[in-house]
Design a protein around this motif. Structure first.
Motif, mmCIF file in Angstrom:
data_model
loop_
_atom_site.group_PDB
_atom_site.id
_atom_site.type_symbol
_atom_site.label_atom_id
_atom_site.label_comp_id
_atom_site.label_asym_id
_atom_site.label_seq_id
_atom_site.Cartn_x
_atom_site.Cartn_y
_atom_site.Cartn_z
ATOM 1 N N THR A 140 0.817 -1.218 0.000
ATOM 2 C CA THR A 140 0.000 0.000 0.000
ATOM 3 C C THR A 140 0.849 1.266 0.000
ATOM 4 O OG1 THR A 140 -0.132 0.102 2.425
ATOM 5 C CG2 THR A 140 -1.806 -1.220 1.278
ATOM 6 N N LEU A 141 2.161 1.113 0.126
ATOM 7 C CA LEU A 141 3.063 2.262 0.170
ATOM 8 C C LEU A 141 3.649 2.531 -1.212
ATOM 9 C CD1 LEU A 141 4.988 1.312 3.438
ATOM 10 C CD2 LEU A 141 3.133 2.989 3.219
ATOM 11 N N PRO A 142 4.033 3.773 -1.483
ATOM 12 C CA PRO A 142 4.647 4.082 -2.777
ATOM 13 C C PRO A 142 5.909 3.257 -3.007
ATOM 14 C CG PRO A 142 4.076 6.103 -1.606
ATOM 15 C CD PRO A 142 3.878 4.977 -0.637
ATOM 16 N N ASP A 143 6.109 2.853 -4.244
ATOM 17 C CA ASP A 143 7.324 2.133 -4.610
ATOM 18 C C ASP A 143 8.467 3.145 -4.676
ATOM 19 O OD1 ASP A 143 9.442 0.796 -5.888
ATOM 20 O OD2 ASP A 143 8.062 -0.441 -7.059
ATOM 21 N N PRO A 144 9.500 2.968 -3.838
ATOM 22 C CA PRO A 144 10.586 3.961 -3.830
ATOM 23 C C PRO A 144 11.317 4.058 -5.160
ATOM 24 C CG PRO A 144 11.207 2.011 -2.578
ATOM 25 C CD PRO A 144 9.744 1.866 -2.894
ATOM 26 N N ARG A 145 11.247 3.003 -5.975
ATOM 27 C CA ARG A 145 11.915 3.045 -7.277
ATOM 28 C C ARG A 145 11.202 3.990 -8.233
ATOM 29 N NH1 ARG A 145 11.666 -3.327 -8.118
ATOM 30 N NH2 ARG A 145 9.596 -2.769 -7.323
ATOM 31 N N ASP A 146 9.903 4.198 -8.000
ATOM 32 C CA ASP A 146 9.118 5.075 -8.865
ATOM 33 C C ASP A 146 8.945 6.472 -8.273
ATOM 34 O OD1 ASP A 146 8.745 2.955 -10.645
ATOM 35 O OD2 ASP A 146 6.955 2.271 -9.573
ATOM 36 N N GLU A 147 8.639 6.525 -6.966
ATOM 37 C CA GLU A 147 8.287 7.802 -6.343
ATOM 38 C C GLU A 147 9.323 8.311 -5.350
ATOM 39 O OE1 GLU A 147 4.118 8.281 -5.284
ATOM 40 O OE2 GLU A 147 3.734 6.276 -6.109
ATOM 41 N N GLY A 148 10.342 7.501 -5.078
ATOM 42 C CA GLY A 148 11.397 7.932 -4.175
ATOM 43 C C GLY A 148 11.152 7.515 -2.735
ATOM 44 N N VAL A 149 12.239 7.451 -1.978
ATOM 45 C CA VAL A 149 12.170 7.030 -0.581
ATOM 46 C C VAL A 149 11.425 8.050 0.269
ATOM 47 C CG1 VAL A 149 13.556 6.505 1.465
ATOM 48 C CG2 VAL A 149 14.268 5.643 -0.768
ATOM 49 N N VAL A 150 11.582 9.334 -0.032
ATOM 50 C CA VAL A 150 10.936 10.373 0.773
ATOM 51 C C VAL A 150 9.418 10.234 0.729
ATOM 52 C CG1 VAL A 150 10.486 12.858 0.906
ATOM 53 C CG2 VAL A 150 12.828 12.025 0.700
ATOM 54 N N GLU A 151 8.860 10.042 -0.450
ATOM 55 C CA GLU A 151 7.405 9.900 -0.555
ATOM 56 C C GLU A 151 6.924 8.642 0.156
ATOM 57 O OE1 GLU A 151 5.138 12.090 -1.531
ATOM 58 O OE2 GLU A 151 6.895 13.386 -1.651
ATOM 59 N N ARG A 152 7.704 7.579 0.057
ATOM 60 C CA ARG A 152 7.340 6.350 0.763
ATOM 61 C C ARG A 152 7.356 6.587 2.275
ATOM 62 N NH1 ARG A 152 7.518 0.713 -0.300
ATOM 63 N NH2 ARG A 152 7.860 -0.528 1.584
ATOM 64 N N ALA A 153 8.388 7.262 2.766
ATOM 65 C CA ALA A 153 8.505 7.521 4.200
ATOM 66 C C ALA A 153 7.341 8.374 4.701
ATOM 67 C CB ALA A 153 9.838 8.198 4.496
ATOM 68 N N ARG A 154 6.972 9.386 3.947
ATOM 69 C CA ARG A 154 5.847 10.234 4.352
ATOM 70 C C ARG A 154 4.549 9.427 4.402
ATOM 71 N NH1 ARG A 154 7.273 15.519 4.511
ATOM 72 N NH2 ARG A 154 9.129 16.140 3.339
ATOM 73 N N ALA A 155 4.352 8.569 3.421
ATOM 74 C CA ALA A 155 3.147 7.736 3.396
ATOM 75 C C ALA A 155 3.134 6.770 4.572
ATOM 76 C CB ALA A 155 3.074 6.974 2.076
ATOM 77 N N LEU A 156 4.303 6.257 4.943
ATOM 78 C CA LEU A 156 4.394 5.335 6.075
ATOM 79 C C LEU A 156 3.974 6.023 7.368
ATOM 80 C CD1 LEU A 156 5.350 2.476 7.020
ATOM 81 C CD2 LEU A 156 7.561 3.557 7.519
ATOM 82 N N VAL A 157 4.415 7.247 7.577
ATOM 83 C CA VAL A 157 4.047 7.983 8.788
ATOM 84 C C VAL A 157 2.540 8.230 8.827
ATOM 85 C CG1 VAL A 157 4.320 10.160 10.043
ATOM 86 C CG2 VAL A 157 6.316 9.046 9.034
ATOM 87 N N ARG A 158 1.962 8.601 7.699
ATOM 88 C CA ARG A 158 0.509 8.815 7.660
ATOM 89 C C ARG A 158 -0.245 7.527 7.977
ATOM 90 N NH1 ARG A 158 1.951 11.891 2.984
ATOM 91 N NH2 ARG A 158 1.346 10.148 1.627
ATOM 92 N N ALA A 159 0.222 6.421 7.423
ATOM 93 C CA ALA A 159 -0.446 5.137 7.660
ATOM 94 C C ALA A 159 -0.330 4.719 9.124
ATOM 95 C CB ALA A 159 0.150 4.066 6.750
ATOM 96 N N ALA A 160 0.834 4.938 9.715
ATOM 97 C CA ALA A 160 1.026 4.588 11.128
ATOM 98 C C ALA A 160 0.140 5.445 12.023
ATOM 99 C CB ALA A 160 2.495 4.754 11.505
ATOM 100 N N ALA A 161 0.050 6.727 11.724
ATOM 101 C CA ALA A 161 -0.792 7.620 12.524
ATOM 102 C C ALA A 161 -2.255 7.199 12.454
ATOM 103 C CB ALA A 161 -0.628 9.058 12.046
#
Length: 214
Positions: A140-161
């Motif tokens: 469910t998280l962005p693929d870092p190869r396509d959208e980058g690690v930063v976007e994936r990390a931000r999505a992870l924080v939102r999902a955890a919250a």
């Protein structure tokens, strides 16, 4: 008050700052900071190339102090770099700029959130964040190869919250990393192992890359 560029709640999106918080910033948070950097190096080569910045501070930080000698020994056990560390007292600007704040205890978490700056949705204890991350489907998280690690990390924080409040710890103590300050090296090493085990799924989820030995 205008927050510095690159803050967690808005601003630039090309970096993602992780802030580790403990009390004195000489034991737990330096260990966690440097183990996070070490794990990111294992997965990404240079974390900065992926936009990830890892820092630490203390709620009663020993400003300008080196980390405890036993903390350095623990880091050496893991092959992590302890050089150049300088203790910091937690300031508003650190919280403002952080995209993710990981604390050693619930008290530290409460202190960070009480500083304001819309920190509540991006501040967790380390073990709390680990528990939440384990429940998130990586697909469910962005693929870092396509959208980058930063976007994936931000999505992870939102999902955890979004999961907080639904996925509770079995006990309050389960979210704590206890303070080894003044303790013998054996206790420091047990805390180092505890931190390292909690970090592994977090760094894997942030980057989408498993540890080389996994």
């Amino acid at each position: 008050m205008t927050a510095p560029e690159g803050r967690g709640i808005a601003g630039r999106t090309d970096t993602f700052r992780i802030l580790h918080v403990s009390t004195g910033n000489v034991c737990r948070s330096p260990i966690t900071e440097r183990l996070t950097r070490h794990a990111l190096m294992d997965r990404l080569g240079d974390p900065l190339s992926g936009g990830l910045i890892v820092e630490s501070a203390g709620t009663w930080g020993h400003e300008g102090a080196p980390m405890e000698a036993n903390a350095e020994i623990v880091l050496a056990d893991f092959g992590a770099d302890a050089s150049g560390f300088v203790g910091r007292e937690l300031l508003d600007e650190h919280v403002i700029r952080a995209d993710l704040v990981l604390t050693a205890t619930r008290d530290h978490r409460a202190q960070v959130i009480s500083m304001g700056h819309s920190a509540g949705l991006r501040t967790f204890t380390l073990k709390e964040f680990t528990r939440l991350v384990r429940a998130i489907d990586p697909a469910t998280l962005p693929d870092p190869r396509d959208e980058g690690v930063v976007e994936r990390a931000r999505a992870l924080v939102r999902a955890a919250a979004a999961l907080r409040g639904w996925l509770l710890a079995p006990t309050a103590e389960a979210d704590e990393v206890y303070d080894p300050y003044g303790a013998p090296i054996t206790f420091f090493r047990s805390i180092g192992d505890e931190i390292n085990q909690a970090l592994d799924p977090v760094v894997t989820a942030l980057t989408g890359v498993r540890a080389p030995s996994s």
